[in-house]
Design a protein around this motif. Structure first.
Motif, PDB file in Angstrom:
ATOM      1  N   VAL A   1     -11.510  -3.090  -1.753  1.00  0.00           N
ATOM      2  CA  VAL A   1     -10.633  -2.000  -2.162  1.00  0.00           C
ATOM      3  C   VAL A   1      -9.229  -2.297  -1.653  1.00  0.00           C
ATOM      4  O   VAL A   1      -9.048  -2.691  -0.505  1.00  0.00           O
ATOM      5  CB  VAL A   1     -11.164  -0.622  -1.703  1.00  0.00           C
ATOM      6  CG1 VAL A   1     -11.586  -0.638  -0.255  1.00  0.00           C
ATOM      7  CG2 VAL A   1     -10.134   0.465  -1.908  1.00  0.00           C
ATOM      8  N   VAL A   2      -8.275  -2.174  -2.563  1.00  0.00           N
ATOM      9  CA  VAL A   2      -6.878  -2.409  -2.205  1.00  0.00           C
ATOM     10  C   VAL A   2      -6.230  -1.050  -2.024  1.00  0.00           C
ATOM     11  O   VAL A   2      -6.364  -0.181  -2.880  1.00  0.00           O
ATOM     12  CB  VAL A   2      -6.157  -3.196  -3.321  1.00  0.00           C
ATOM     13  CG1 VAL A   2      -4.677  -3.325  -2.986  1.00  0.00           C
ATOM     14  CG2 VAL A   2      -6.790  -4.546  -3.501  1.00  0.00           C
ATOM     15  N   LYS A   3      -5.589  -0.861  -0.906  1.00  0.00           N
ATOM     16  CA  LYS A   3      -4.998   0.455  -0.628  1.00  0.00           C
ATOM     17  C   LYS A   3      -3.508   0.330  -0.434  1.00  0.00           C
ATOM     18  O   LYS A   3      -3.019  -0.669   0.105  1.00  0.00           O
ATOM     19  CB  LYS A   3      -5.604   1.046   0.649  1.00  0.00           C
ATOM     20  CG  LYS A   3      -7.003   1.582   0.477  1.00  0.00           C
ATOM     21  CD  LYS A   3      -7.506   2.133   1.776  1.00  0.00           C
ATOM     22  CE  LYS A   3      -8.971   2.429   1.645  1.00  0.00           C
ATOM     23  NZ  LYS A   3      -9.254   3.846   1.636  1.00  0.00           N
ATOM     24  N   THR A   4      -2.824   1.360  -0.866  1.00  0.00           N
ATOM     25  CA  THR A   4      -1.396   1.412  -0.561  1.00  0.00           C
ATOM     26  C   THR A   4      -0.994   2.864  -0.375  1.00  0.00           C
ATOM     27  O   THR A   4      -1.597   3.764  -0.974  1.00  0.00           O
ATOM     28  CB  THR A   4      -0.574   0.747  -1.670  1.00  0.00           C
ATOM     29  OG1 THR A   4       0.782   0.709  -1.265  1.00  0.00           O
ATOM     30  CG2 THR A   4      -0.702   1.485  -2.971  1.00  0.00           C
ATOM     31  N   ASN A   5      -0.035   3.086   0.472  1.00  0.00           N
ATOM     32  CA  ASN A   5       0.398   4.459   0.741  1.00  0.00           C
ATOM     33  C   ASN A   5       1.726   4.727   0.072  1.00  0.00           C
ATOM     34  O   ASN A   5       2.631   3.894   0.101  1.00  0.00           O
ATOM     35  CB  ASN A   5       0.542   4.676   2.249  1.00  0.00           C
ATOM     36  CG  ASN A   5      -0.811   4.626   2.914  1.00  0.00           C
ATOM     37  OD1 ASN A   5      -1.847   4.792   2.268  1.00  0.00           O
ATOM     38  ND2 ASN A   5      -0.808   4.380   4.215  1.00  0.00           N
ATOM     39  N   LEU A   6       1.830   5.903  -0.531  1.00  0.00           N
ATOM     40  CA  LEU A   6       3.069   6.291  -1.190  1.00  0.00           C
ATOM     41  C   LEU A   6       3.542   7.596  -0.584  1.00  0.00           C
ATOM     42  O   LEU A   6       2.741   8.395  -0.102  1.00  0.00           O
ATOM     43  CB  LEU A   6       2.824   6.500  -2.695  1.00  0.00           C
ATOM     44  CG  LEU A   6       2.122   5.380  -3.447  1.00  0.00           C
ATOM     45  CD1 LEU A   6       1.859   5.807  -4.877  1.00  0.00           C
ATOM     46  CD2 LEU A   6       2.951   4.120  -3.424  1.00  0.00           C
ATOM     47  N   SER A   7       4.839   7.816  -0.635  1.00  0.00           N
ATOM     48  CA  SER A   7       5.349   9.074  -0.083  1.00  0.00           C
ATOM     49  C   SER A   7       4.971  10.219  -1.011  1.00  0.00           C
ATOM     50  O   SER A   7       4.878  10.048  -2.222  1.00  0.00           O
ATOM     51  CB  SER A   7       6.866   8.985   0.056  1.00  0.00           C
ATOM     52  OG  SER A   7       7.448   9.214  -1.199  1.00  0.00           O
ATOM     53  N   SER A   8       4.740  11.381  -0.440  1.00  0.00           N
ATOM     54  CA  SER A   8       4.305  12.517  -1.255  1.00  0.00           C
ATOM     55  C   SER A   8       5.415  13.030  -2.160  1.00  0.00           C
ATOM     56  O   SER A   8       5.153  13.581  -3.210  1.00  0.00           O
ATOM     57  CB  SER A   8       3.839  13.661  -0.361  1.00  0.00           C
ATOM     58  OG  SER A   8       2.740  13.264   0.382  1.00  0.00           O
ATOM     59  N   ASP A   9       6.661  12.873  -1.736  1.00  0.00           N
ATOM     60  CA  ASP A   9       7.754  13.443  -2.515  1.00  0.00           C
ATOM     61  C   ASP A   9       8.003  12.638  -3.776  1.00  0.00           C
ATOM     62  O   ASP A   9       8.154  13.192  -4.859  1.00  0.00           O
ATOM     63  CB  ASP A   9       9.049  13.462  -1.683  1.00  0.00           C
ATOM     64  CG  ASP A   9       8.777  13.986  -0.300  1.00  0.00           C
ATOM     65  OD1 ASP A   9       7.887  14.851  -0.186  1.00  0.00           O
ATOM     66  OD2 ASP A   9       9.431  13.526   0.656  1.00  0.00           O
ATOM     67  N   GLN A  10       8.049  11.346  -3.607  1.00  0.00           N
ATOM     68  CA  GLN A  10       8.350  10.512  -4.757  1.00  0.00           C
ATOM     69  C   GLN A  10       7.358   9.363  -4.829  1.00  0.00           C
ATOM     70  O   GLN A  10       7.690   8.214  -4.550  1.00  0.00           O
ATOM     71  CB  GLN A  10       9.770   9.967  -4.660  1.00  0.00           C
ATOM     72  CG  GLN A  10      10.790  10.918  -5.203  1.00  0.00           C
ATOM     73  CD  GLN A  10      12.083  10.215  -5.460  1.00  0.00           C
ATOM     74  OE1 GLN A  10      12.499   9.336  -4.703  1.00  0.00           O
ATOM     75  NE2 GLN A  10      12.750  10.586  -6.542  1.00  0.00           N
ATOM     76  N   PRO A  11       6.104   9.683  -5.195  1.00  0.00           N
ATOM     77  CA  PRO A  11       5.119   8.607  -5.243  1.00  0.00           C
ATOM     78  C   PRO A  11       5.406   7.687  -6.423  1.00  0.00           C
ATOM     79  O   PRO A  11       5.460   8.135  -7.558  1.00  0.00           O
ATOM     80  CB  PRO A  11       3.800   9.364  -5.431  1.00  0.00           C
ATOM     81  CG  PRO A  11       4.169  10.658  -6.014  1.00  0.00           C
ATOM     82  CD  PRO A  11       5.569  10.965  -5.625  1.00  0.00           C
ATOM     83  N   CYS A  12       5.637   6.457  -6.134  1.00  0.00           N
ATOM     84  CA  CYS A  12       6.083   5.528  -7.153  1.00  0.00           C
ATOM     85  C   CYS A  12       5.482   4.164  -6.888  1.00  0.00           C
ATOM     86  O   CYS A  12       5.584   3.670  -5.767  1.00  0.00           O
ATOM     87  CB  CYS A  12       7.608   5.442  -7.077  1.00  0.00           C
ATOM     88  SG  CYS A  12       8.358   5.425  -8.666  1.00  0.00           S
ATOM     89  N   VAL A  13       4.836   3.573  -7.860  1.00  0.00           N
ATOM     90  CA  VAL A  13       4.263   2.246  -7.650  1.00  0.00           C
ATOM     91  C   VAL A  13       4.242   1.537  -8.996  1.00  0.00           C
ATOM     92  O   VAL A  13       4.211   2.174 -10.050  1.00  0.00           O
ATOM     93  CB  VAL A  13       2.847   2.358  -7.037  1.00  0.00           C
ATOM     94  CG1 VAL A  13       1.879   3.018  -7.995  1.00  0.00           C
ATOM     95  CG2 VAL A  13       2.318   1.001  -6.605  1.00  0.00           C
ATOM     96  N   ALA A  14       4.280   0.209  -8.936  1.00  0.00           N
ATOM     97  CA  ALA A  14       4.267  -0.538 -10.200  1.00  0.00           C
ATOM     98  C   ALA A  14       2.877  -0.485 -10.810  1.00  0.00           C
ATOM     99  O   ALA A  14       1.874  -0.404 -10.111  1.00  0.00           O
ATOM    100  CB  ALA A  14       4.687  -1.975  -9.952  1.00  0.00           C
ATOM    101  N   THR A  15       2.827  -0.536 -12.143  1.00  0.00           N
ATOM    102  CA  THR A  15       1.550  -0.437 -12.830  1.00  0.00           C
ATOM    103  C   THR A  15       0.792  -1.773 -12.771  1.00  0.00           C
ATOM    104  O   THR A  15       1.410  -2.839 -12.677  1.00  0.00           O
ATOM    105  CB  THR A  15       1.765  -0.043 -14.294  1.00  0.00           C
ATOM    106  OG1 THR A  15       0.514  -0.042 -14.950  1.00  0.00           O
ATOM    107  CG2 THR A  15       2.667  -1.033 -14.998  1.00  0.00           C
TER     108      THR A  15
END
Lengths: 378, 171, 164, 370
Positions: free
Chosen positions: B102-116
């Motif tokens: 499992v690959v995990k990454t954390n994003l901020s709650s305000d501006q969750p943004c990650v590449a597709t």
């Protein structure tokens, strides 16, 4: 034409209408019961003994149901469409005889009349599809138009073969021509083509694409309800019976083959019984096919008509013409037809491959030590 | 409205135990992803690979295309809302090697943004759309981020802990 | 009035009314249905003239096949785009062409001596002999022309249709 | 022609669903058609979205099982099983032997019931009327058995965390002795009725093909993946419960077309019966419930468990924060992922094929929308 004749014709026509309505009621009951038998269930059982009054209950229900007019529908076309389907189906019966003397009008061009008038009911389906302002209905209407126009050709060609045998387009003469041998023995190929194309004309199961519930949700009839829908339904079952009785008249010897021993009134009565028996056998065959087969796709349906039935029907005509011209014995035609049919069915099985070739699913043991790694190492 | 629960520190942790395949995999990961900033961990019986959100596509592409790893099958993409941050989980499985990660990454709650990752596995498409629907995670470069499960014009992110499920009345 | 004249007037009214309907109506599908009425009227006229075979052919070919093909084409196009016919500049030409054809027909009809009185209908056998013996060559030529047209249509559709 | 080309102005847009009879639930497929050929297709889901995942966060662990019953509503027990295993793995519970066997037997029976529904409905999709009655006849036998075991025909809540709710009824073995041979016979009858029909073959062979690579890329699992020739089954690739104790087969197709998908399912039913037979032989009397505290309170952590549901890889991702409510439950449902491949499958299809293809991937909307 005088007043008395007009009166006689009106009485005859209403008698036929009554007979057909009763037949339809019985056919719906028969179909439900027969399909139920095939499917290991009882069918209607509650209304009347063995559900015999069920069709009446259905009819009453349909008449009292609300007639819905979709707001976008083309009102005139929408209401006229059931009539446009029903009138031609009924008009066909003007020239269909029940016995030698039991016919409303024995037309000299009877067979031609039947084909010409029956085409018109397609128009009603197209009108219904267009008038409903529903895309599924339009799709169904288009399918109906395409399908029925293409299957008209093999149907007419098969009828032509019969007409060539008897040298007449008069249905009573066609029946009289089958005193010794029925046409389906002389022209098995013609019989096959007529029956198949007839099924397609009816839109019955392998060919029911224009009102396929799982695809176009009832096709032209999607938006109809109540009495107007009932008219379509009536027309459909009358058509079924028409094709059945035409098959009986043209190929199964009508009331003649094997010939009746009696004379006079008892002859007529027996004739009618004999004809109806044959017709109902064909009807049951149609229901049986409905309970057994899936539906074809539209392109397969068209391909089957143009690539298989039309060439076969031309071959049938040519064969008949050759045999008639050289005045050969009729059994030669039988043999030639059977050879053609056998060739057709053999090529069908050859084309689709053997059972082993078709079976593309294999079972692999799940025990870890025995797993063969097919395609796993991509 | 009750306060959303936080993870209690007092609760016991589940015991982690990797099987042979997992051990091999975590060893292989260390060598094959040397140049990417990752952290390898264990959760129950799965190898956990944590990385920053900017490395996700690189990690996933490496995981899929490296013949030793060969993670050809994306099992699911799921988001867990930890209030302070959102954790995106990419559950991977290799059909040929039969190991999982499992690959995990954390994003901020305000501006969750990650590449597709739709360019790596086409199957990520709807999983990401769903995550966008329910958690508001924006997947940059996603071909089509219209609402999937919710209707057009739905406001709020119902998957998140802060969504007032009990007060919410629509009809 | 005789029974046959009643039928004649009904059929003639259908023919002319239907033809007017085709020209007047703004709804293109209605125009197709009006054409159908007109064609049926013609079939009725054939019937009055004791040409039963022609009448039935009229019903089968025009009523059954041609009108259905026209409707088919109309429905395959998007109806909302073509629901109402628009005027265009061709109507004066059409009037001229119509009057021209009418004139030619008028001259032809007036120049022919018409036999009146009771007539027997032509048997199918006589007709078949006329078609396939006396006029066999023109008949074959006509069918050849139709075949060419058919192949041409297929080729044109293929050219537009892409790979299939 | 490809499926993603932009529709021409002459193409007709048609809404297939949510009230269309062949979409197997409230599924909407918008198609653009050029005559009868589909130019573009766009699936729309979410009409049955009940927020099961969110609801789970407010329930205790044992109550969540009832929500799982309602995900895949034709294979309820397989869904329950996935959640129970996920929690048990988190808590490291040893489930009693007998309950393992009960779970396997009932899950496999449910697989047969689910495939029988597929069989019948697929018959309707291709236009045959009789198969659904044959399919439902067999399904009914299984439902009756379920009723006697769990007390409910569909929403069982029978698998509990740590075992099963109660032991099997006394007449279970006797009923199974009758049921299994009749089921076998029923499956054979169904096979004969449809599989070899010339028209059925014409409608399904070579329709809606997908390659193994594409299928894996889209995340397609279950029978639809096996039909493409990939030998992948969670029961062997990541064994759970006691599936490694049985000797059975995994049907694998060749072409990845509709017929293969159909026949893989049909063959799977036969294999399920093999599993059940062996399980019935191996099963011993004993405890059915592990000794647990009354309130399930798993330790902090997360577990992801995959199971093979009738539709494919049914996985549950449970995050626990040590309280009696799950912190997050994510369900990875097979139909959801399989449905993604629909656009790919529908390329160059006719309208009639759309129905056949959609039917062949056997979606359950309760599971797609959750």
């Amino acid at each position: 034409m005088n007043l008395q004749q007009v009166f006689m014709y009106s009485v005859g026509a209403s008698l036929i209408l009554g007979f057909l309505s009763l037949t339809v009621l019985f056919l719906t009951w028969l179909e439900r019961k027969f399909l139920a038998r095939l499917q290991m269930r009882m069918g209607p059982m509650r209304v009347g003994p063995y559900g015999t009054l069920q069709p009446l209950a259905d009819a009453v229900k349909l008449i009292f149901k609300e007639d819905i007019l979709p707001s976008w529908a083309d009102r005139k076309v929408y209401w006229l469409a059931p009539l446009a389907v029903f009138v031609p189906t009924f008009l066909v019966w003007v020239t269909i005889p029940f016995a030698r003397d039991l016919v409303l009008a024995n037309l000299e061009l009877g067979l031609f009349y039947v084909t010409a008038v029956s085409v018109l009911s397609i128009l009603g389906l197209v009108m219904a599809g267009w008038g409903s302002a529903n895309k599924w209905a339009i799709l169904g209407g288009l399918r109906a138009a395409g399908q029925l126009v293409s299957y008209e050709i093999p149907l007419i060609m098969a009828i032509l073969g019969v007409a060539m045998l008897t040298q007449s387009l008069n249905i009573i003469e066609v029946v009289d021509g089958q005193t010794r041998v029925a046409n389906f023995i002389i022209q098995p190929l013609g019989f096959f083509i007529f029956f198949t194309a007839g099924l397609a004309e009816l839109g019955r199961t392998p060919f029911d694409i224009h009102h396929a519930e799982s695809e176009v949700v009832g096709g032209p009839f999607v938006e109809y309800s109540g009495a107007h829908w009932a008219v379509f339904y009536l027309a459909e079952y009358i058509n079924t019976f028409t094709i059945a009785i035409l098959t009986a008249l043209l190929f199964l010897g009508g009331w003649r083959w094997p010939d009746m021993p009696l004379d006079g009134l008892s002859h007529s009565a027996l004739s009618v019984a004999w004809l109806l028996l044959k017709a109902y056998l064909v009807v049951i065959l149609i229901f049986w096919i409905r309970g057994t087969y899936p539906r074809l796709r539209i392109d397969q349906l068209m391909a089957f008509s143009w690539k298989v039935l039309v060439p076969l029907s031309f071959a049938n005509i040519v064969l008949t013409g050759v045999v008639l011209y050289y005045d050969w014995h009729w059994s030669l035609l039988t043999v030639a037809s059977l050879i053609l049919m056998a060739g057709f069915f053999l090529s069908l099985t050859f084309y689709s491959g053997t059972a082993a070739e078709r079976m593309t699913v294999s079972v692999h043991p799940a025990r870890p030590e025995a797993i063969s790694r097919r395609k796993m190492d991509l | 409205m009750t306060q959303p629960r936080k993870r209690e520190a007092a609760a016991p942790e589940a015991q982690a135990a990797l099987d042979d395949k997992g051990l091999n995999l975590s060893a292989a990961l260390a060598t094959h992803m040397q140049d990417i900033d990752i952290k390898i961990d264990v959760a129950l019986d799965e190898v956990v690979l944590s990385t920053g959100s900017e490395n996700i596509v690189a990690v996933c592409r490496r995981a899929k295309e490296d013949p030793e790893l060969a993670f050809d099958y994306l099992r699911s993409v799921s988001v867990v809302d930890y209030i302070e941050y959102l954790e995106v989980n990419y559950h991977l499985f290799s059909l040929s090697k039969r190991h999982k990660m499992v690959v995990k990454t954390n994003l901020s709650s305000d501006q969750p943004c990650v590449a597709t990752v739709t360019s790596v596995w086409r199957g990520a498409n709807w999983f990401e759309r769903e995550a966008h629907d329910l958690f508001g995670v924006v997947f940059n470069g996603h071909p089509d981020l219209r609402p999937l499960l919710l209707y057009e014009g739905f406001e709020g992110y119902p998957g998140r802990k802060e969504f007032p499920s009990h007060e919410y009345t629509e009809w | 009035m005789e029974f046959s004249s009643v039928i004649f007037y009904i059929a003639a009214a259908c023919t002319i009314g239907g033809a007017f309907g085709v020209v007047i109506t703004r709804n293109i599908v209605y125009a197709a249905f009006a054409l159908l009425v007109s064609l049926f009227g013609v079939a009725g006229l054939f019937l009055v003239a004791f040409a039963e075979f022609l009448a039935l052919v009229q019903v089968l070919i025009y009523g059954g096949a041609i009108v259905i093909v026209i409707l088919f084409a109309l429905m395959l196009t998007r109806i909302e785009d073509f629901e109402h016919l628009t005027d265009n500049g061709q109507w004066p030409l059409a009037v001229v062409a119509g009057l021209g054809i009418f004139g030619v027909l008028l001259i032809a009809v007036l120049g022919t001596s018409v036999r009146t009185g009771p007539r027997e209908s032509v048997g199918v056998r006589d007709m078949a002999e006329a078609l396939f013996r006396d006029w066999a060559v023109p008949f074959e030529v006509a069918s050849l022309v139709l075949l060419v047209a058919l192949i041409g249509a297929v080729v044109m559709v293929r050219a537009y249709g892409g790979k299939d | 022609m490809t499926i993603d080309q932009s529709p021409n102005s002459m193409d007709i847009m048609v809404n297939m669903g949510p009230q269309h009879p062949s979409t197997h639930g409230v599924f909407r497929l918008v198609i653009w058609i050029d005559g009868e050929r589909i130019v573009r297709a766009e699936p729309h889901i979410g009409y049955l979205h009940r927020g099961s995942e969110k609801l789970s966060e407010g329930e205790s662990y044992n109550q969540v099982i009832t929500l799982f019953d309602r995900l895949d509503y034709v294979a309820n027990l397989n869904c329950e099983l996935a959640f129970c295993i996920a929690v048990e793995k988190l808590m490291a519970i040893e489930v009693p032997e007998r309950s393992h066997y009960i779970r396997v037997i009932l899950s496999e029976l449910n697989r047969i019931a689910s495939h029988m529904l597929f069989y019948g409905v697929y018959g309707l999709d291709v236009g045959a009327m009789t198969p659904i009655l044959y399919g439902f006849r067999e399904r009914e036998r299984i439902q009756e058995l379920f009723e006697s075991v769990t007390g409910a025909r569909m929403m069982h809540h029978y698998f509990w965390i740590g075992g099963v709710k109660e032991d099997l009824p006394d007449d279970f073995e006797r009923r199974m002795k009758v049921l299994l041979p009749t089921l076998k016979q029923g499956i054979d009858e169904c096979d004969r009725l449809l599989s070899d029909s010339e028209l059925f073959l014409a409608r399904t062979k070579g329709i809606g093909t997908i390659t193994a690579e594409d299928a894996i890329d889209f995340g397609v699992t279950g029978p639809s993946l096996r039909a493409t020739g990939v030998l992948e089954d969670v029961r062997i690739s990541e064994p759970y419960s006691i599936y490694d104790r049985f000797d059975y087969g995994i049907p694998v197709g060749t072409n990845g077309d509709c017929w293969d998908r159909y026949y893989v399912r049909l063959e799977e039913m036969r294999q399920s019966i093999r599993i059940i037979e062996q399980a019935m032989e191996q099963m011993m009397p004993g405890e059915t419930m592990a000794k647990l505290r009354r309130i399930t309170r798993p330790p902090k952590g997360e577990s992801y468990v995959r199971t093979e549901s009738p539709r494919g890889d049914f996985a549950v991702f449970v995050v626990s924060d040590g309280t009696e409510h799950p912190y997050r439950v994510k369900v990875r449902t097979p139909s959801f992922a399989n449905l993604q491949a629909l656009q790919h499958l529908l390329r160059d299809a006719y309208v009639a094929d759309a129905v056949v293809i959609l039917g062949s991937i056997d979606i359950v909307l309760g599971e797609v929308d959750r």
